[in-house]
Design a protein around this motif. Structure first.
Motif, PDB file in Angstrom:
ATOM      1  N   CYS A   5      -1.620 -54.797  -9.049  1.00 40.16           N
ATOM      2  CA  CYS A   5      -1.729 -53.668  -9.976  1.00 40.16           C
ATOM      3  C   CYS A   5      -1.773 -52.340  -9.217  1.00 40.16           C
ATOM      4  N   ILE A   6      -1.123 -51.364  -9.790  1.00 38.35           N
ATOM      5  CA  ILE A   6      -1.148 -49.999  -9.277  1.00 38.35           C
ATOM      6  C   ILE A   6      -1.808 -49.149 -10.357  1.00 38.35           C
ATOM      7  N   GLY A   7      -2.844 -48.437  -9.993  1.00 37.30           N
ATOM      8  CA  GLY A   7      -3.517 -47.558 -10.940  1.00 37.30           C
ATOM      9  C   GLY A   7      -2.816 -46.216 -10.989  1.00 37.30           C
ATOM     10  N   VAL A   8      -2.716 -45.651 -12.173  1.00 31.06           N
ATOM     11  CA  VAL A   8      -2.128 -44.330 -12.351  1.00 31.06           C
ATOM     12  C   VAL A   8      -3.104 -43.502 -13.167  1.00 31.06           C
ATOM     13  N   ILE A   9      -3.529 -42.389 -12.579  1.00 30.12           N
ATOM     14  CA  ILE A   9      -4.412 -41.467 -13.289  1.00 30.12           C
ATOM     15  C   ILE A   9      -3.598 -40.225 -13.618  1.00 30.12           C
ATOM     16  N   CYS A  10      -3.383 -39.983 -14.899  1.00 32.78           N
ATOM     17  CA  CYS A  10      -2.648 -38.790 -15.344  1.00 32.78           C
ATOM     18  C   CYS A  10      -3.661 -37.700 -15.637  1.00 32.78           C
ATOM     19  N   ALA A  11      -3.581 -36.643 -14.863  1.00 35.30           N
ATOM     20  CA  ALA A  11      -4.493 -35.516 -15.033  1.00 35.30           C
ATOM     21  C   ALA A  11      -3.674 -34.324 -15.516  1.00 35.30           C
ATOM     22  N   MET A  12      -2.881 -34.537 -16.536  1.00 34.33           N
ATOM     23  CA  MET A  12      -1.947 -33.518 -17.001  1.00 34.33           C
ATOM     24  C   MET A  12      -2.156 -33.251 -18.485  1.00 34.33           C
ATOM     25  N   ASP A  13      -1.990 -31.991 -18.869  1.00 34.15           N
ATOM     26  CA  ASP A  13      -2.083 -31.642 -20.284  1.00 34.15           C
ATOM     27  C   ASP A  13      -0.743 -31.808 -20.982  1.00 34.15           C
ATOM     28  N   ASN A  14       0.356 -31.746 -20.219  1.00 28.33           N
ATOM     29  CA  ASN A  14       1.695 -31.799 -20.803  1.00 28.33           C
ATOM     30  C   ASN A  14       2.122 -33.249 -20.996  1.00 28.33           C
ATOM     31  N   ILE A  15       2.018 -33.753 -22.209  1.00 24.34           N
ATOM     32  CA  ILE A  15       2.319 -35.159 -22.485  1.00 24.34           C
ATOM     33  C   ILE A  15       3.790 -35.481 -22.246  1.00 24.34           C
ATOM     34  N   ASN A  16       4.691 -34.522 -22.453  1.00 22.22           N
ATOM     35  CA  ASN A  16       6.116 -34.769 -22.217  1.00 22.22           C
ATOM     36  C   ASN A  16       6.389 -35.023 -20.742  1.00 22.22           C
ATOM     37  N   GLN A  17       5.768 -34.250 -19.878  1.00 21.48           N
ATOM     38  CA  GLN A  17       5.954 -34.457 -18.437  1.00 21.48           C
ATOM     39  C   GLN A  17       5.323 -35.777 -18.010  1.00 21.48           C
ATOM     40  N   THR A  18       4.161 -36.098 -18.562  1.00 21.18           N
ATOM     41  CA  THR A  18       3.483 -37.357 -18.259  1.00 21.18           C
ATOM     42  C   THR A  18       4.350 -38.549 -18.635  1.00 21.18           C
ATOM     43  N   THR A  19       4.959 -38.486 -19.801  1.00 19.92           N
ATOM     44  CA  THR A  19       5.804 -39.585 -20.273  1.00 19.92           C
ATOM     45  C   THR A  19       6.958 -39.836 -19.304  1.00 19.92           C
ATOM     46  N   GLY A  20       7.561 -38.783 -18.798  1.00 20.91           N
ATOM     47  CA  GLY A  20       8.649 -38.927 -17.824  1.00 20.91           C
ATOM     48  C   GLY A  20       8.207 -39.639 -16.565  1.00 20.91           C
ATOM     49  N   TYR A  21       7.052 -39.247 -16.042  1.00 21.14           N
ATOM     50  CA  TYR A  21       6.514 -39.903 -14.851  1.00 21.14           C
ATOM     51  C   TYR A  21       6.248 -41.384 -15.126  1.00 21.14           C
ATOM     52  N   LEU A  22       5.575 -41.657 -16.250  1.00 24.83           N
ATOM     53  CA  LEU A  22       5.185 -43.035 -16.555  1.00 24.83           C
ATOM     54  C   LEU A  22       6.388 -43.945 -16.734  1.00 24.83           C
ATOM     55  N   TYR A  23       7.414 -43.450 -17.388  1.00 23.57           N
ATOM     56  CA  TYR A  23       8.626 -44.247 -17.581  1.00 23.57           C
ATOM     57  C   TYR A  23       9.233 -44.623 -16.233  1.00 23.57           C
ATOM     58  N   ALA A  24       9.372 -43.644 -15.350  1.00 27.85           N
ATOM     59  CA  ALA A  24       9.962 -43.900 -14.026  1.00 27.85           C
ATOM     60  C   ALA A  24       9.090 -44.849 -13.203  1.00 27.85           C
ATOM     61  N   LEU A  25       7.785 -44.640 -13.233  1.00 31.06           N
ATOM     62  CA  LEU A  25       6.878 -45.500 -12.475  1.00 31.06           C
ATOM     63  C   LEU A  25       6.910 -46.937 -12.975  1.00 31.06           C
ATOM     64  N   GLU A  26       6.811 -47.111 -14.291  1.00 32.96           N
ATOM     65  CA  GLU A  26       6.797 -48.462 -14.849  1.00 32.96           C
ATOM     66  C   GLU A  26       8.089 -49.201 -14.516  1.00 32.96           C
ATOM     67  N   LYS A  27       9.194 -48.497 -14.568  1.00 32.52           N
ATOM     68  CA  LYS A  27      10.488 -49.116 -14.243  1.00 32.52           C
ATOM     69  C   LYS A  27      10.499 -49.611 -12.796  1.00 32.52           C
ATOM     70  N   GLN A  28      10.028 -48.779 -11.870  1.00 31.95           N
ATOM     71  CA  GLN A  28       9.990 -49.170 -10.463  1.00 31.95           C
ATOM     72  C   GLN A  28       8.976 -50.284 -10.217  1.00 31.95           C
ATOM     73  N   PHE A  29       7.794 -50.161 -10.801  1.00 32.57           N
ATOM     74  CA  PHE A  29       6.764 -51.179 -10.598  1.00 32.57           C
ATOM     75  C   PHE A  29       7.234 -52.544 -11.087  1.00 32.57           C
ATOM     76  N   SER A  30       7.848 -52.590 -12.253  1.00 32.25           N
ATOM     77  CA  SER A  30       8.257 -53.885 -12.798  1.00 32.25           C
ATOM     78  C   SER A  30       9.343 -54.529 -11.935  1.00 32.25           C
ATOM     79  N   GLN A  31      10.168 -53.726 -11.286  1.00 33.30           N
ATOM     80  CA  GLN A  31      11.185 -54.282 -10.385  1.00 33.30           C
ATOM     81  C   GLN A  31      10.547 -54.947  -9.170  1.00 33.30           C
ATOM     82  N   HIS A  32       9.326 -54.561  -8.853  1.00 31.22           N
ATOM     83  CA  HIS A  32       8.616 -55.127  -7.705  1.00 31.22           C
ATOM     84  C   HIS A  32       7.458 -56.027  -8.128  1.00 31.22           C
TER      85      HIS A  32
END
Length: 172
Positions: free
Chosen positions: A61-88
Motif C-alpha cells: 500500500c502507498i498512502g496519499v495525503i491530499c492537502a489541497m483545497d482544489n478538488i479538481n487538481q486533486t482528482t487529476g493527481y489521484l487518477y494518475a497515481l491510481e493508474k500507476q499503482f495498479s500497474q505495479h
C-alpha cells in the motif's frame, strides 16, 4: 472463501508446494504445479494479502495525503497515481487534511504499518518530514530531499505562448 489448506487437499500436495507454485518458485514438479493451478482455479482461491504482507514485511500500500483545497487538481493527481499503482500491484490509501496538524496526524497513521510509502500532495504550509519513505509533491513550503515541485507559472506561460502562436485564439 477457500484457503491454502483447501487448495492443498484438492491438489493432493503440501501447503509448501502450493506456496511455491503461487510464488513462482522453481523446483516444483510440472504435474504438481498443474494440479495446484487447477485447484486454485476450481476453488477460485485468492491468497490472503495480509498473510503475504506479514511474510514479505511489505503492505503493498502507498498512502496519499491530499492537502489541497482544489478538488479538481486533486482528482487529476489521484487518477494518475491510481493508474500507476495498479500497474505495479500497489494499493492506494487516501487521506485528506488541510492543516499541518491534520497532515502530520494522517502521516503518523499511514506510516505506522499501514503503508510502505507515503505521498503528501499540495501542502501550503511548512512540513518537516525527514523520512525517506515520504515524498512531498507540489508542497512549496517544503525543502527536503524528497520534494518534487511543479512550476505552475511556467506551465501556464508555456500553454499561453503555445495558444498565442497558433493564431485564431483570443490571446493575441
Amino acid at each position: 472463501m477457500s484457503t491454502i489448506n483447501d487448495v492443498s487437499r484438492l491438489a493432493g500436495v503440501s501447503k509448501a508446494t502450493v506456496s511455491r507454485v503461487l510464488s513462482g518458485s522453481r523446483g516444483v514438479k510440472e504435474a504438481s504445479r498443474l494440479a495446484v493451478l487447477r485447484a486454485v482455479d476450481e476453488l477460485n482461491y485468492r491468497p490472503n494479502v495480509i498473510a503475504q504482507s506479514l511474510l514479505s514485511q511489505s503492505t503493498g500500500c502507498i498512502g496519499v495525503i491530499c492537502a489541497m483545497d482544489n478538488i479538481n487538481q486533486t482528482t487529476g493527481y489521484l487518477y494518475a497515481l491510481e493508474k500507476q499503482f495498479s500497474q505495479h500491484q500497489k494499493h492506494l490509501l487516501l487521506r485528506f487534511a488541510n492543516t499541518r496538524t491534520g497532515v502530520m496526524s494522517a502521516l503518523d497513521e499511514l506510516s505506522n504499518g499501514l503503508c510502505d510509502d507515503v505521498l503528501i500532495i499540495g501542502a501550503r504550509f511548512p512540513l518537516e518530514v525527514e523520512s525517506e519513505n515520504v515524498v512531498l509533491i507540489d508542497c512549496p513550503e517544503a525543502e527536503t530531499v524528497n520534494s518534487i515541485q511543479f512550476d505552475h507559472v511556467f506551465a501556464a506561460e508555456t500553454a499561453c505562448n503555445y495558444l498565442a502562436s497558433q493564431g485564431g485564439g483570443r490571446l493575441r
